[in-house]
Scaffold this motif. Structure first.
Motif, short mmCIF file in Angstrom:
data_model
loop_
_atom_site.label_atom_id
_atom_site.label_comp_id
_atom_site.label_asym_id
_atom_site.label_seq_id
_atom_site.Cartn_x
_atom_site.Cartn_y
_atom_site.Cartn_z
N SER A 3 0.83 -1.19 0.00
CA SER A 3 0.00 0.00 0.00
C SER A 3 0.87 1.24 0.00
CB SER A 3 -0.89 -0.01 1.25
OG SER A 3 -0.09 0.08 2.42
N GLU A 4 0.25 2.42 -0.15
CA GLU A 4 1.01 3.66 -0.19
C GLU A 4 1.78 3.89 1.10
OE1 GLU A 4 -1.62 6.81 -1.13
OE2 GLU A 4 -2.06 6.09 -3.16
N GLY A 5 1.25 3.38 2.22
CA GLY A 5 1.93 3.57 3.48
C GLY A 5 3.03 2.56 3.72
N GLY A 6 3.26 1.69 2.74
CA GLY A 6 4.35 0.73 2.87
C GLY A 6 3.91 -0.62 3.40
N GLY A 7 2.66 -0.74 3.83
CA GLY A 7 2.17 -2.01 4.35
C GLY A 7 1.61 -2.86 3.24
N PRO A 8 1.34 -4.12 3.52
CA PRO A 8 0.80 -5.01 2.49
C PRO A 8 -0.60 -4.61 2.08
CG PRO A 8 0.77 -6.06 4.64
CD PRO A 8 1.51 -4.77 4.80
N ALA A 9 -0.93 -4.85 0.83
CA ALA A 9 -2.26 -4.55 0.31
C ALA A 9 -2.76 -5.73 -0.50
CB ALA A 9 -2.21 -3.29 -0.58
N GLY A 10 -4.06 -5.73 -0.80
CA GLY A 10 -4.63 -6.78 -1.62
C GLY A 10 -4.64 -8.11 -0.89
N PRO A 11 -4.75 -9.22 -1.66
CA PRO A 11 -4.88 -10.54 -1.05
C PRO A 11 -3.71 -10.93 -0.16
CG PRO A 11 -5.49 -10.61 -3.37
CD PRO A 11 -4.86 -9.26 -3.12
N SER A 12 -2.53 -10.32 -0.34
CA SER A 12 -1.39 -10.70 0.47
C SER A 12 -1.42 -10.06 1.85
CB SER A 12 -0.09 -10.29 -0.25
OG SER A 12 0.00 -8.88 -0.32
N ALA A 13 -2.31 -9.11 2.08
CA ALA A 13 -2.33 -8.38 3.35
C ALA A 13 -2.62 -9.33 4.50
CB ALA A 13 -3.40 -7.29 3.30
N ASP A 14 -1.87 -9.15 5.59
CA ASP A 14 -2.06 -9.98 6.78
C ASP A 14 -3.18 -9.37 7.62
OD1 ASP A 14 -1.82 -11.86 8.68
OD2 ASP A 14 0.20 -11.31 9.34
N ARG A 15 -4.41 -9.76 7.28
CA ARG A 15 -5.60 -9.20 7.92
C ARG A 15 -6.67 -10.28 7.90
NH1 ARG A 15 -8.99 -8.57 3.67
NH2 ARG A 15 -8.01 -8.46 1.62
N GLU A 16 -7.76 -10.04 8.60
CA GLU A 16 -8.86 -11.00 8.59
C GLU A 16 -9.64 -10.84 7.30
OE1 GLU A 16 -12.91 -11.25 10.97
OE2 GLU A 16 -11.24 -12.03 12.17
N TRP A 17 -9.76 -11.93 6.54
CA TRP A 17 -10.52 -11.89 5.30
C TRP A 17 -12.01 -11.94 5.61
CZ3 TRP A 17 -8.38 -14.92 0.53
CH2 TRP A 17 -7.06 -14.50 0.27
N SER A 18 -12.78 -11.25 4.78
CA SER A 18 -14.23 -11.31 4.91
C SER A 18 -14.72 -12.67 4.42
CB SER A 18 -14.89 -10.20 4.10
OG SER A 18 -14.74 -10.46 2.70
N LEU A 19 -15.94 -13.02 4.82
CA LEU A 19 -16.52 -14.28 4.35
C LEU A 19 -16.72 -14.27 2.84
CD1 LEU A 19 -19.09 -15.07 7.18
CD2 LEU A 19 -16.82 -16.07 6.83
N ASP A 20 -17.00 -13.10 2.26
CA ASP A 20 -17.13 -13.01 0.81
C ASP A 20 -15.80 -13.33 0.12
OD1 ASP A 20 -19.80 -12.52 0.45
OD2 ASP A 20 -19.60 -10.32 0.47
N GLU A 21 -14.71 -12.82 0.68
CA GLU A 21 -13.39 -13.10 0.11
C GLU A 21 -13.05 -14.59 0.21
OE1 GLU A 21 -10.57 -9.27 0.66
OE2 GLU A 21 -11.47 -10.03 2.52
#
Length: 280
Positions: free
Chosen positions: A15-33
């Protein structure tokens, strides 16, 4: 949670802030994803013909969902929950939310305390668009039918529970199953169940998006019969030692069957892999 495979531009983007973005992001995925990531094939009858030209699947797609520790244990003290995690349970719920039918062996039903599958609002629109009912049916595989038919799985399901058995099953147990409201499906000429015929019988009832949750003996039978299309395997970063079962048991196959890696997700050291048959 982050996607490790397949590798795409988004897998390595930031991402612009230097953190991961898109599917590679270390975050909780939504049920839709998760539903998109684990969607069944749009044409679930792409299996290559077997000898003689017959399709053993009846045009269905059978996937298995299992968990294993680093040293190969599929359970701890008889249950899979101790080696699972919250993300694994979200995927578990997603796979059920996409399936027409959940297939389980009688011993797994007993040990894991199976209850009827429930309708979930998060998957309602997706299921309606696919022509599915509000929740998947549960199909219990049992030759002896030594099941407690007073359990809610049989008496209170949103969708009638099916019992897969052989034609030689005890008549009194067949009657007890039917009295409880279960639909008895004969998938074998003797006392046991033919795995390939079980898949076809379910497909003939319109239950083509199939999910098996084991246990190990049932999964081993599906593997030996050559009807498993996909394996969703969670690798738990735990060691248990002991003599717990592997994810698939029973007699070995004559020639090991090769599957290919379709996707790989990761969260907190747990790996969520998805493998498919090379001829699918």
């Amino acid at each position: 949670m982050r996607s490790l495979f397949p590798v795409t531009d988004l897998t390595t983007s930031t991402s612009e802030g230097g953190g991961p973005a898109g599917p590679s992001a270390d975050r909780e995925w939504s049920l839709d994803e998760l539903a998109e990531a684990y969607a069944y094939p749009t044409a679930p009858d792409r299996r290559a013909p077997v000898a003689g030209g017959a399709d053993p699947s009846g045009g269905s797609w059978l996937r298995a969902n299992m968990v294993s520790t680093l040293d190969g244990a599929a359970q701890h003290e008889g249950r899979s929950q101790p080696i699972s995690c919250a993300a694994d349970m979200r995927i578990f719920g997603t796979l059920r939310g996409l399936a027409d039918v959940v297939i389980a062996g009688a011993e797994t039903v007993r040990q894991e305390g199976y209850r009827p599958a429930r309708a979930r609002e998060a998957f309602a629109a997706r299921r309606a668009a696919a022509g599915q009912g509000p929740a998947p049916a549960v199909a219990v595989v049992s030759g002896s039918l030594e099941l407690d038919f007073s359990l809610p799985l049989f008496t209170e399901p949103l969708v009638p529970t099916l019992v897969l058995t052989g034609a030689a099953a005890p008549a009194d147990r067949i009657a007890a199953a039917r009295k409880a409201g279960a639909e008895v499906v004969f998938a074998g000429d003797g006392a046991g169940v033919d795995p390939a015929r079980a898949v076809r019988e379910l497909a003939d009832r319109g239950l083509r998006r199939q999910l098996t949750e084991g246990g190990p003996r049932l999964l081993g039978q599906f593997v030996a019969a050559g009807v498993l299309d996909e394996l969703c395997l969670t690798i738990s970063p735990m060691l248990t030692a002991g003599d717990a079962q592997r994810i698939a048991g029973g007699p070995g196959v004559a020639v090991p069957e090769r599957f290919f890696l379709a996707s790989l997700l990761e969260e907190a050291g747990f790996l969520f892999s998805r493998y498919r048959r090379t001829d699918s």
